[in-house]
Write a protein that holds these residues in place. Structure first.
Motif, PDB file in Angstrom:
ATOM      1  N   GLY A   1     -27.011 -29.775  28.237  1.00 39.33           N
ATOM      2  CA  GLY A   1     -26.571 -29.670  27.061  1.00 39.33           C
ATOM      3  C   GLY A   1     -25.651 -28.640  26.637  1.00 39.33           C
ATOM      4  O   GLY A   1     -24.701 -28.681  25.977  1.00 39.33           O
ATOM      5  N   LEU A   2     -25.630 -27.512  27.376  1.00 37.62           N
ATOM      6  CA  LEU A   2     -24.866 -26.592  27.078  1.00 37.62           C
ATOM      7  C   LEU A   2     -23.525 -26.667  28.160  1.00 37.62           C
ATOM      8  O   LEU A   2     -22.701 -26.119  27.850  1.00 37.62           O
ATOM      9  N   LEU A   3     -23.703 -27.488  29.098  1.00 46.14           N
ATOM     10  CA  LEU A   3     -22.646 -27.608  30.125  1.00 46.14           C
ATOM     11  C   LEU A   3     -21.909 -28.712  29.957  1.00 46.14           C
ATOM     12  O   LEU A   3     -20.640 -28.735  29.881  1.00 46.14           O
ATOM     13  N   ALA A   4     -22.462 -29.895  29.966  1.00 44.88           N
ATOM     14  CA  ALA A   4     -21.862 -31.203  30.019  1.00 44.88           C
ATOM     15  C   ALA A   4     -21.468 -31.765  28.581  1.00 44.88           C
ATOM     16  O   ALA A   4     -20.625 -32.307  28.595  1.00 44.88           O
ATOM     17  N   LEU A   5     -22.238 -31.575  27.794  1.00 42.86           N
ATOM     18  CA  LEU A   5     -22.022 -32.021  26.218  1.00 42.86           C
ATOM     19  C   LEU A   5     -20.867 -31.559  25.865  1.00 42.86           C
ATOM     20  O   LEU A   5     -19.890 -32.544  25.405  1.00 42.86           O
ATOM     21  N   PRO A   6     -20.581 -30.315  25.829  1.00 44.04           N
ATOM     22  CA  PRO A   6     -19.006 -29.925  25.271  1.00 44.04           C
ATOM     23  C   PRO A   6     -17.910 -30.513  26.332  1.00 44.04           C
ATOM     24  O   PRO A   6     -16.959 -30.866  25.488  1.00 44.04           O
ATOM     25  N   ALA A   7     -18.159 -30.473  27.383  1.00 43.73           N
ATOM     26  CA  ALA A   7     -17.229 -31.182  28.267  1.00 43.73           C
ATOM     27  C   ALA A   7     -16.821 -32.632  27.896  1.00 43.73           C
ATOM     28  O   ALA A   7     -15.796 -33.045  27.850  1.00 43.73           O
TER      29      ALA A   7
ATOM     30  N   MET B   1     -38.891 -35.527  22.650  1.00 39.05           N
ATOM     31  CA  MET B   1     -38.817 -34.209  23.066  1.00 39.05           C
ATOM     32  C   MET B   1     -37.659 -33.905  23.398  1.00 39.05           C
ATOM     33  O   MET B   1     -37.049 -32.919  23.319  1.00 39.05           O
ATOM     34  N   SER B   2     -37.134 -34.664  24.252  1.00 39.58           N
ATOM     35  CA  SER B   2     -35.834 -34.352  24.945  1.00 39.58           C
ATOM     36  C   SER B   2     -34.755 -34.263  23.770  1.00 39.58           C
ATOM     37  O   SER B   2     -33.530 -33.798  23.949  1.00 39.58           O
ATOM     38  N   ALA B   3     -34.790 -35.162  22.684  1.00 32.69           N
ATOM     39  CA  ALA B   3     -33.882 -35.231  21.823  1.00 32.69           C
ATOM     40  C   ALA B   3     -33.830 -33.637  21.019  1.00 32.69           C
ATOM     41  O   ALA B   3     -32.848 -33.133  20.677  1.00 32.69           O
ATOM     42  N   PHE B   4     -34.810 -33.403  20.900  1.00 33.19           N
ATOM     43  CA  PHE B   4     -34.981 -31.879  20.149  1.00 33.19           C
ATOM     44  C   PHE B   4     -34.650 -30.799  21.169  1.00 33.19           C
ATOM     45  O   PHE B   4     -33.918 -29.599  20.645  1.00 33.19           O
TER      46      PHE B   4
ATOM     47  N   ALA C   1     -26.687 -39.818  27.901  1.00 33.21           N
ATOM     48  CA  ALA C   1     -26.467 -39.689  29.295  1.00 33.21           C
ATOM     49  C   ALA C   1     -27.652 -38.310  29.731  1.00 33.21           C
ATOM     50  O   ALA C   1     -28.057 -38.302  30.534  1.00 33.21           O
ATOM     51  N   ILE C   2     -27.378 -37.415  28.981  1.00 30.86           N
ATOM     52  CA  ILE C   2     -27.970 -35.941  29.047  1.00 30.86           C
ATOM     53  C   ILE C   2     -29.532 -36.106  28.888  1.00 30.86           C
ATOM     54  O   ILE C   2     -30.287 -35.648  29.876  1.00 30.86           O
TER      55      ILE C   2
ATOM     56  N   ALA D   1     -26.734 -27.920  20.844  1.00 27.01           N
ATOM     57  CA  ALA D   1     -25.553 -28.984  20.675  1.00 27.01           C
ATOM     58  C   ALA D   1     -25.003 -28.328  19.600  1.00 27.01           C
ATOM     59  O   ALA D   1     -25.621 -27.642  18.832  1.00 27.01           O
ATOM     60  N   PRO D   2     -23.683 -28.645  19.367  1.00 30.00           N
ATOM     61  CA  PRO D   2     -22.931 -28.275  18.440  1.00 30.00           C
ATOM     62  C   PRO D   2     -23.239 -28.667  16.967  1.00 30.00           C
ATOM     63  O   PRO D   2     -24.155 -29.468  16.913  1.00 30.00           O
TER      64      PRO D   2
END
Length: 648
Positions: free
Chosen positions: A157-163, A596-599, A177-178, A605-606
């Motif tokens: 979430g820190l690496l791929a989501l912003p990209a 739980m993965s959503a939280f 996907a994450i 996430a932004p």
């Protein structure tokens, strides 16, 4: 005050449980101990949903109801608690849990995931939805190395989501996907869930690991196919990377060898060895690049040769040191004496033996060997028929199996394609993979290979994995005192949670069996006259529903001891049932409103990414998981072929 949807769901679920239990107790003529066991089970579920610690809730409820079952005898209650706790903690399998967790935390802090994601998304730049595909592959590899869902989802979430958001990806596609890729650690070995299930159900963890390998690959492959299809037919959801995003910067010396990064690397490097056309490039640099280029060919040749010798080696003949028994032919008294065989005392020849009055029966002299018979040996005992031929056959090499030819034909094609399209840009990407992907791959293969092929027990392989994680962190210069301290602390915290859960589960299960709750459940299920398919569907639906409010650890330690005794009545293999449960709990991790993965993802996430967007992205992947469960049930060989091949 406005109550959130999650709280409404939790309160509603608890109300349904309490109403169902009340209706059951009011409908029976006499409340037995078995009904008290079901009341205990429902109270445990409600207490956990209210936020009480799971392990201590299990222990507390178990002790209270055991005390009631023993007519308020505190001594017997404490004896049962101690025996159940000791039996659980004496299990050798549980030693693997802290070692695997420690390996995961060390690998997580070695900062490999950023390099891995960067190299994978560059290597897949021309694949539709390359960023999402690289995210799924990175999650699968990293989940195999760590097995910790929260850590993988948080890091990606820190690496791929912003990209992905910068590249114009749809928020639901990126979030799905994450979260789906992060949950692969539940299923893909070395999964802690499989260790916990194996210890609870009495199933070999080695066979569970072998069985979960192909279902894990199948699920990851279905995810990748879905992302590629969405990017192909709806490119606005996952647009292709721009040329600038795909550009690979070449080192200064390598850039002097080529006008652009697209020139064929092998041909240009070989030309650089001739004449003075590259006098400004040191020969050592050219040789180092060629050394990197030939690595895949050398690795392929080494693996092919070693595996060929292994699969064609003749079977060993084990000599157990048993001496053959020698029998003497009639009239060989001297051989009898030499072997130490003596006539027992008091045994004499029959009358007439010395004077020759004992004669052969009439016609005995006319008896002859049948035509074509081999002459019998005069003395002693010879080898059994065909023994020499069998020995020669054993010594012959075995034929090469078909799977070996198929596997290495595919590998040879991959190596040939690698060299055919090897440009300088791809060579740099390959070097990035060498420093990020292949160290993790070696660690994974050393751990899983030693378990699956029987070279080490799960506990021994976990120790090797912990050492490998330690060495990886040291190789990437991330092994500091603070990193080790934090990893040890988190490992102790996670392991203590799992071990206390086991103790609480043992006490709870003992109390439930003592009250007769298990017998009552078994009688109720058998009275429904379910077929095998109906039982499997019902059990998986119940596990899926329980996965909404409960963690996988709670489902395994509380409800698996209830399901496992029922499997024999329906002819269900506990190994196969465990694989279905592992796939099912993946679905539960992605099912709103309590996913739980959503939280985990929402926490990093932004601000503009909402929970509803994350839930919307998770739903298609949850549907894919249901398809994977159906495929595994219809084609059980996906999970059972490898364990049967290796261990049966």
């Amino acid at each position: 005050m406005k109550i959130r949807k999650e709280l409404w769901f939790g309160l509603g679920f608890m109300a349904v449980v309490l109403v169902a239990v009340a209706a059951m107790l009011l409908s029976v003529e006499r409340v037995t101990n078995g009904h008290l066991g079901l009341l205990m089970l429902s109270m445990v579920v409600v207490a956990i949903m209210l936020g009480f610690p799971t392990a201590f809730t299990l222990m507390g409820m178990g002790m209270i109801f055991t005390w009631l079952a023993y007519d308020r005898d505190l001594t017997r209650t404490l004896d049962l608690m101690v025996q159940a706790a000791y039996k659980t903690m004496a299990s050798d399998v549980l030693i693997a849990i802290p070692l695997f967790v420690f390996m995961g935390y060390l690998v997580e802090r070695a900062n490999l995931i950023e390099k891995l994601f960067r190299s994978l998304h560059l290597s897949m730049a021309r694949v539709p939805g390359s960023l999402a595909v690289a995210t799924l592959v990175t999650c699968a590899v990293f989940a195999t190395a760590t097995g910790i869902v929260g850590a993988v989802v948080t890091l990606m979430g820190l690496l791929a989501l912003p990209a992905m958001l910068r590249a114009g990806y749809s928020t639901p596609i990126a979030a799905g996907a994450i979260t789906a890729g992060g949950c692969l650690g539940i299923l893909i070995p070395p999964s802690v869930l499989l260790i916990v299930y194996g210890a609870t159900a009495g199933v070999s963890v080695v066979q569970l690991y072998a069985g979960a390998f192909f279902p894990g690959l199948m699920l990851a492959g279905l995810y990748v196919l879905y992302v590629i299809a969405m990017a192909k037919f709806k490119p606005h959801l996952a647009p292709p990377l721009s040329a600038e995003s795909r550009r690979v910067a070449l080192p200064e010396l390598t850039a002097r060898l080529t006008r652009d990064g697209g020139e064929h690397a092998v041909r240009r490097l070989l030309h650089a060895l001739k004449g003075r056309r590259n006098a400004d490039v040191p020969l050592g640099h050219v040789l180092r690049q060629l050394g990197v280029v030939v690595l895949p060919a050398l690795l392929f040749a080494a693996v092919a040769l070693a595996s060929y010798r292994s699969v064609t080696a003749p079977l060993e003949v084990v000599d157990y040191g048993i001496e053959p028994i020698s029998f003497s032919a009639p009239g060989t008294e001297e051989r009898s004496e030499s072997t130490g065989l003596q006539e027992p005392p008091g045994v004499a020849e029959p009358p007439g033996a010395d004077d020759g009055s004992l004669q052969e029966p009439p016609g005995a002299a006319e008896l002859a060997e049948p035509p074509g018979a081999e002459p019998a040996p005069a003395e002693g005992v010879t080898e059994p028929p065909g023994a020499a031929g069998d020995a020669a056959a054993v010594a012959e090499p075995r034929p090469v199996p078909t799977w070996w030819w198929a596997t290495f034909a595919v590998l040879a094609a991959i190596v040939a394609i690698f060299y055919l399209f090897l440009s300088f840009a791809r060579l740099e990407i390959f070097k990035m993979l060498l420093s990020s992907f292949f160290p993790l791959l070696i660690l994974i293969l050393s751990v899983l290979g030693s378990i699956v092929f029987g070279f080490a027990t799960p506990t021994e392989a976990a120790a090797v994995g912990a050492l490998g994680g330690f060495l990886l962190a040291a190789a990437y210069r991330r092994l500091t005192f603070s990193v080790v301290k934090e990893s040890v602390y988190l490992t102790a915290k996670t392991s203590a949670m799992v071990c206390w859960l086991f103790v609480g589960s043992a006490i709870f299960s003992s109390a439930f069996a003592l009250l007769g709750g298990q017998d009552l459940v078994e009688q109720w299920v058998l009275s429904m006259n379910l077929s095998k398919i109906e039982f499997m569907v019902l059990s998986q639906i119940l596990i899926f529903i329980l996965g909404w409010p409960l963690e996988w650890t709670e489902i395994i330690v509380i409800f698996m001891p209830i399901f496992i005794p029922l499997l024999d009545n329906f002819g269900v293999d506990p190994l196969f049932f465990g694989l279905l449960v592992a796939l099912n709990l993946q679905t539960a991790f992605l099912s709103p409103p309590v996913a739980m993965s959503a939280f985990y993802l929402k926490g990093v996430a932004p601000p503009h990414v909402t929970l509803n967007q994350i839930f919307a992205g998770m739903l298609p992947f949850m549907g894919i998981q249901i398809i994977a469960i159906v495929l595994l049930y219809v084609f059980p060989g996906i999970g059972l072929w490898l364990p049967q091949l290796l261990y049966k």
